[in-house]
Design an enzyme around this catalytic site. Structure first.
Site, PDB file in Angstrom:
ATOM      1  N   GLU A  81       0.855   3.938   1.864  1.00 10.47           N
ATOM      2  CA  GLU A  81       1.317   4.362   3.180  1.00 10.47           C
ATOM      3  C   GLU A  81       2.450   3.473   3.684  1.00 10.47           C
ATOM      4  O   GLU A  81       3.431   3.958   4.252  1.00 10.47           O
ATOM      5  CB  GLU A  81       0.156   4.339   4.195  1.00 10.47           C
ATOM      6  CG  GLU A  81      -0.966   5.296   3.863  1.00 10.47           C
ATOM      7  CD  GLU A  81      -2.062   4.663   2.991  1.00 10.47           C
ATOM      8  OE1 GLU A  81      -3.180   5.201   2.993  1.00 10.47           O
ATOM      9  OE2 GLU A  81      -1.805   3.640   2.322  1.00 10.47           O
TER      10      GLU A  81
ATOM     11  N   HIS B 156       0.848  -1.190   0.000  1.00  9.40           N
ATOM     12  CA  HIS B 156       0.000   0.000   0.000  1.00  9.40           C
ATOM     13  C   HIS B 156       0.886   1.244   0.000  1.00  9.40           C
ATOM     14  O   HIS B 156       2.039   1.205   0.428  1.00  9.40           O
ATOM     15  CB  HIS B 156      -0.898   0.010   1.232  1.00  9.40           C
ATOM     16  CG  HIS B 156      -1.975  -1.026   1.192  1.00  9.40           C
ATOM     17  ND1 HIS B 156      -3.133  -0.879   1.908  1.00  9.40           N
ATOM     18  CD2 HIS B 156      -2.079  -2.204   0.542  1.00  9.40           C
ATOM     19  CE1 HIS B 156      -3.921  -1.930   1.701  1.00  9.40           C
ATOM     20  NE2 HIS B 156      -3.284  -2.757   0.873  1.00  9.40           N
TER      21      HIS B 156
ATOM     22  N   CYS C 179      -6.201   2.168   5.350  1.00 10.30           N
ATOM     23  CA  CYS C 179      -6.827   0.920   5.773  1.00 10.30           C
ATOM     24  C   CYS C 179      -6.331   0.559   7.175  1.00 10.30           C
ATOM     25  O   CYS C 179      -5.367   1.156   7.671  1.00 10.30           O
ATOM     26  CB  CYS C 179      -6.512  -0.198   4.778  1.00 10.30           C
ATOM     27  SG  CYS C 179      -4.836  -0.852   4.924  1.00 10.30           S
TER      28      CYS C 179
ATOM     29  N   CYS D 156      -2.502  -0.249   7.356  1.00  8.98           N
ATOM     30  CA  CYS D 156      -1.634   0.930   7.253  1.00  8.98           C
ATOM     31  C   CYS D 156      -1.696   1.768   8.522  1.00  8.98           C
ATOM     32  O   CYS D 156      -0.665   2.232   9.011  1.00  8.98           O
ATOM     33  CB  CYS D 156      -2.017   1.760   6.032  1.00  8.98           C
ATOM     34  SG  CYS D 156      -1.658   0.930   4.470  1.00  8.98           S
TER      35      CYS D 156
END
Length: 156
Positions: free
Chosen positions: A55, A53, A83, A86
């Protein structure tokens, strides 16, 4: 333009470039003392890594740039609502603050909301769809955690 707007716009531009390159619409920057120290984009489809992801990519790069897993004093600016994975990683890293530009509601019509995952994780383990169980196992040899603790160097 405020610093928040400037860094959020930078995260959005990263996300737009990622979309143009065939990726998902997520970008993130890590800022310390008003300066971007790392950035990342979502690369789960390119790398086949479900943890890639934006992040997480950005905080991994920030840890490398700072030479430390401790990101105290940092702010993460993300194009979309982080999410649970993260957000947990940012907490574990000691990130002080998170700002995001697009909400769960903004992403929902496009299948980009993780609100259902947040709701699932709020349930007790026994009520979650994924089976989660404690299975205490202690093979012969030194206790794993005690051995780790014994090897730690005291911090001055």
């Amino acid at each position: 333009m405020s610093p928040d707007e400037r860094f959020l716009c930078e995260a959005i531009e990263l996300a737009r470039a990622n979309v143009a390159a065939g990726g998902r619409p997520f970008g993130a920057v890590v800022v310390r003392d008003g300066r971007v120290i790392a950035s990342g984009v979502n690369q789960i489809h390119q790398t086949h890594d479900p943890t890639a992801h934006a992040e997480l990519s950005a905080i991994r790069a920030a840890g490398q740039a700072l030479g430390s897993p401790n990101l105290a004093g940092c702010v993460v600016y993300a194009s979309g609502h982080p999410c649970p994975m993260c957000l947990a990683a940012m907490r574990l890293a000691g990130v002080d603050e998170v700002a995001y530009a697009y909400s769960q509601e903004d992403g929902a019509p496009y299948g980009l909301s993780t609100a259902a995952l947040y709701a699932e994780l709020a349930k007790p383990f026994a009520d979650q769809a994924m089976k989660i169980r404690y299975a205490p196992t202690r093979p012969a040899g030194p206790d794993l955690y005690a051995a780790w603790k014994a090897r730690q160097i005291p911090q001055a």
